[in-house]
Scaffold this motif. Structure first.
Motif, mmCIF file in Angstrom:
data_model
loop_
_atom_site.group_PDB
_atom_site.id
_atom_site.type_symbol
_atom_site.label_atom_id
_atom_site.label_comp_id
_atom_site.label_asym_id
_atom_site.label_seq_id
_atom_site.Cartn_x
_atom_site.Cartn_y
_atom_site.Cartn_z
ATOM 1 N N THR B 116 21.983 4.999 -19.450
ATOM 2 C CA THR B 116 22.621 3.889 -20.152
ATOM 3 C C THR B 116 22.956 2.738 -19.220
ATOM 4 O OG1 THR B 116 24.892 4.676 -19.823
ATOM 5 C CG2 THR B 116 23.677 5.596 -21.666
ATOM 6 N N GLY B 117 22.676 2.885 -17.962
ATOM 7 C CA GLY B 117 23.122 1.890 -16.989
ATOM 8 C C GLY B 117 22.109 0.821 -16.674
ATOM 9 N N GLY B 118 21.026 0.765 -17.376
ATOM 10 C CA GLY B 118 20.066 -0.289 -17.085
ATOM 11 C C GLY B 118 18.830 0.238 -16.385
ATOM 12 N N ALA B 119 18.768 1.544 -16.205
ATOM 13 C CA ALA B 119 17.607 2.121 -15.560
ATOM 14 C C ALA B 119 16.760 2.910 -16.544
ATOM 15 C CB ALA B 119 18.054 3.022 -14.417
ATOM 16 N N ALA B 120 17.176 2.841 -17.803
ATOM 17 C CA ALA B 120 16.556 3.699 -18.806
ATOM 18 C C ALA B 120 15.037 3.572 -18.840
ATOM 19 C CB ALA B 120 17.130 3.396 -20.186
ATOM 20 N N SER B 121 14.544 2.353 -18.814
ATOM 21 C CA SER B 121 13.099 2.205 -18.994
ATOM 22 C C SER B 121 12.331 2.767 -17.806
ATOM 23 C CB SER B 121 12.749 0.744 -19.248
ATOM 24 O OG SER B 121 12.682 0.034 -18.041
ATOM 25 N N VAL B 122 12.863 2.539 -16.630
ATOM 26 C CA VAL B 122 12.236 3.128 -15.450
ATOM 27 C C VAL B 122 12.235 4.646 -15.565
ATOM 28 C CG1 VAL B 122 12.455 3.495 -12.970
ATOM 29 C CG2 VAL B 122 12.866 1.235 -13.928
ATOM 30 N N LEU B 123 13.378 5.162 -15.914
ATOM 31 C CA LEU B 123 13.509 6.600 -16.039
ATOM 32 C C LEU B 123 12.553 7.143 -17.078
ATOM 33 C CD1 LEU B 123 16.035 8.746 -15.097
ATOM 34 C CD2 LEU B 123 15.950 8.914 -17.592
ATOM 35 N N ARG B 124 12.444 6.434 -18.172
ATOM 36 C CA ARG B 124 11.557 6.873 -19.234
ATOM 37 C C ARG B 124 10.112 6.952 -18.748
ATOM 38 N NH1 ARG B 124 9.195 5.128 -23.603
ATOM 39 N NH2 ARG B 124 9.154 3.097 -22.582
ATOM 40 N N ASP B 125 9.702 5.890 -18.065
ATOM 41 C CA ASP B 125 8.332 5.883 -17.564
ATOM 42 C C ASP B 125 8.096 7.013 -16.587
ATOM 43 O OD1 ASP B 125 7.976 3.714 -19.119
ATOM 44 O OD2 ASP B 125 7.972 2.235 -17.499
ATOM 45 N N GLU B 126 9.051 7.177 -15.699
ATOM 46 C CA GLU B 126 8.923 8.244 -14.717
ATOM 47 C C GLU B 126 8.884 9.603 -15.407
ATOM 48 O OE1 GLU B 126 8.461 7.719 -11.653
ATOM 49 O OE2 GLU B 126 8.755 9.663 -10.693
ATOM 50 N N PHE B 127 9.711 9.741 -16.415
ATOM 51 C CA PHE B 127 9.775 10.992 -17.183
ATOM 52 C C PHE B 127 8.407 11.277 -17.823
ATOM 53 C CE2 PHE B 127 13.096 13.457 -19.886
ATOM 54 C CZ PHE B 127 12.406 14.631 -19.634
ATOM 55 N N VAL B 128 7.898 10.290 -18.487
ATOM 56 C CA VAL B 128 6.605 10.473 -19.136
ATOM 57 C C VAL B 128 5.533 10.791 -18.100
ATOM 58 C CG1 VAL B 128 4.758 9.294 -20.381
ATOM 59 C CG2 VAL B 128 7.137 9.016 -21.115
ATOM 60 N N ARG B 129 5.556 10.059 -17.007
ATOM 61 C CA ARG B 129 4.571 10.261 -15.959
ATOM 62 C C ARG B 129 4.596 11.707 -15.458
ATOM 63 N NH1 ARG B 129 3.764 10.063 -10.718
ATOM 64 N NH2 ARG B 129 5.986 9.963 -10.256
ATOM 65 N N LEU B 130 5.779 12.154 -15.126
ATOM 66 C CA LEU B 130 5.906 13.518 -14.626
ATOM 67 C C LEU B 130 5.527 14.535 -15.692
ATOM 68 C CD1 LEU B 130 9.098 13.417 -12.394
ATOM 69 C CD2 LEU B 130 6.728 13.751 -11.703
ATOM 70 N N SER B 131 5.958 14.264 -16.903
ATOM 71 C CA SER B 131 5.655 15.192 -17.987
ATOM 72 C C SER B 131 4.157 15.333 -18.190
ATOM 73 C CB SER B 131 6.298 14.711 -19.285
ATOM 74 O OG SER B 131 7.698 14.689 -19.150
ATOM 75 N N LEU B 132 3.498 14.197 -18.174
ATOM 76 C CA LEU B 132 2.049 14.244 -18.368
ATOM 77 C C LEU B 132 1.383 15.033 -17.253
ATOM 78 C CD1 LEU B 132 1.247 10.656 -19.654
ATOM 79 C CD2 LEU B 132 1.001 12.824 -20.874
ATOM 80 N N GLN B 133 1.873 14.816 -16.049
ATOM 81 C CA GLN B 133 1.343 15.567 -14.915
ATOM 82 C C GLN B 133 1.511 17.069 -15.134
ATOM 83 O OE1 GLN B 133 2.973 14.872 -10.951
ATOM 84 N NE2 GLN B 133 1.963 12.887 -10.977
ATOM 85 N N VAL B 134 2.761 17.429 -15.342
ATOM 86 C CA VAL B 134 3.076 18.849 -15.489
ATOM 87 C C VAL B 134 2.349 19.459 -16.682
ATOM 88 C CG1 VAL B 134 4.919 20.515 -15.949
ATOM 89 C CG2 VAL B 134 5.317 18.582 -14.406
#
Lengths: 193, 193, 193, 193
Positions: B116-134
DNA sequence: CTCTAATCGAGACGGTACGTCGCGTCTTACG
DNA sequence: CGTAAGACGCGACGTACCGTCTCGATTAGAG
């Protein structure tokens, strides 16, 4: 007027043909660039050069490139949003899904840019914002999922689904994606099993 | 070594206590600031001041603030991701959902900042990226929803749900949100009706 | 144009009054500071502050403070150099010496700064450089002293003499210093006994 | 000792063999680098690397690279200066000139570096400084040229002449340059016609 | 058809942040 | 337990954009 700022007329009511020309050029150049790189790697000077207008002129029409994007996004979303939200209504959601996907498909170039060109997160926020506004009065069919959360999940899912769809080299047909949309994004929220 | 860049030792194997101190201070200061405003309104100088270190020292540890955020996000997500993806497996997803929500609740402060602090979109992208990898090898239980799209929708939905949850003044209990998570985010993808 | 550098217009042909104003302010501020300390203790920020211009603006006009000094020195020396070199010609060197010393005396403030303010060595090099250029064709009256060496010794001696002169609290009269100049610096080279 | 500074022993009386080794390595590395580029393009780290010592170790021996150069220059000049100044005495200046030029020629490598390697201006200043000190009591043979100015002109001329000489690909023989030195630099000052 | 005011192009300028570099001090871990 | 290795604070550098402002030149559309 003389508020210590750049001279900036009220172009919304402008009748001068040059104004429309300029605005169209900016919009086109901007979307063009958005195609190539994310918003924060685009400079106002680039936009101006691309649009073949003076640097200062950009600011006569838009306070900043962020604001410009918001304006474009808001306008485009406005069209989509009723379709998307009508899906949440009591009507035939399957049909609404089809309508919405069809609309996006028809404006594929624009939406492709908006969703996959580096503006996705801005668009998403704007989408959610507008959706929440419009759906302020909307009541979920039950109390399992809070209304606000429902709207967020649906809009967010919509964006993701569309972004993925438009990113494909060999995209699914509209009816197929609409079906997925309905079953994977909409139904789970408005018709929890 | 002399690669035309700032002097930057191999901190990953560093044994100097100061290094850990400094890195911890940076991390803390950074999360602190992320609490208050989005990433692009935070300057490296602010971080340095907040962490009570020299400006240059920041770059001795992280190439940029964006990279720092990625590092933090990646590390944190790494913990979450197995929980989240185990949900996609054949195991009891209800239980997995509970586990995941519980984990986030336990690290509420950190995740609250990240989401909620303004990093959400970065986190989301990173999350998706890692998820896709895994989840590269992961196969959806049917052909209705393509695997990649499934991962995107689940991760994206997860982020949105958690962000909304942590933003509430009076948050739902863990079991309740886990239930919603399971029924509104996970099930529709892995168990299409 | 976009050569990976700061935006830098062609100021040599500039007609904008602001440009001249700015350049004058820089020059004045710079000489002012050179009065107080050597070049390498002067920062560009100081110059900008002293000149009441923006830091960046400095670079719009000069690549570096060293280059600025070179420009100023070269321009000033250009005036002096013909006088100095005419001394090496067949004309009345005594008279030429007087003329040159007189010129320096008339611009005492500027030359004092250049010679005693920490820029001496730069100025010396520039002086020699220009002298060698101008005097490329010059032929010593005999073969005892190679032409190049002669030019170096004369220019170097000139600088030293002038620097010493301007540094005195109670300076010699022009005719006296000119006499020394002629007899101790010029004559030995062009009229070896 | 604990004066809030780096630990810096009194190495001048040190008997430790390592100290001499280190100092020699620094000196050698430094002159080596001076051969290639001017002082201000040489970093202390380069010197340390070249000398195969620790970065900090440099500062245990010399306060700064400038100071190091001064030390080296001063030591070398000290040898030369008596020769150079004896020339100003009542003795046979022709012979003294020969002696001095011979000395420089014998240490050509070192002097070449000092004079043509980018340290010339520092060396010149140091030379003048020392000369003025040594020659404080010296009285010119007449009142035409003030003593101080005489010393400046002679030392300055000496430096320039030597620098030019050492820079030549095909240098003059010692006796020839000594003759020029005597007639063009020394005589004009101490034996004004 | 003119002339007047809106619009625009060009670009100088003051700022703020960036990331790099080198200095010289101070701390630490290792031999 | 002293010293070599190097982490650190500091501050200047030069670059990139930002958004404001001033000046003319152009041009559209009102009279």
């Amino acid at each position: 007027m003389s508020q210590g700022k750049i001279y900036r007329a009220d172009y919304s009511t402008a009748k001068d043909a040059r104004v429309h020309q300029t605005r169209a050029a900016i919009r086109k150049a901007f979307l063009n660039l958005l195609d190539q790189k994310p918003l924060d790697q685009i400079t106002v000077r680039e936009i101006a050069t691309e649009a073949a207008i003076g640097y200062t002129t950009f600011f006569r029409h838009h306070p900043s490139k962020e604001e410009l994007l918001n304006e474009i996004a808001a306008a485009e979303i406005q069209n989509l949003i009723e379709l998307a939200l009508s899906v949440l209504g009591p009507n035939d959601s399957r049909e609404a899904a089809l309508a919405m996907c069809g609309y996006v498909a028809e404006h594929r170039a624009l939406w492709s840019t908006l969703l996959t060109g580096g503006a996705a997160s801005v668009l998403r926020d704007e989408f959610v914002r507008l959706s929440l506004q419009v759906a302020a009065a909307w009541q979920g069919s039950d109390e399992t999922i809070p209304a606000e959360l429902g709207v967020i999940l649906v809009t967010s899912g919509t964006i993701e689904l569309l972004a993925w769809w438009l990113k494909q080299k060999d995209p699914m047909p509209v009816d197929k994606i609409a079906a997925i949309f309905d079953s994977a994004v909409v139904s789970p929220i408005i018709r929890p099993s």
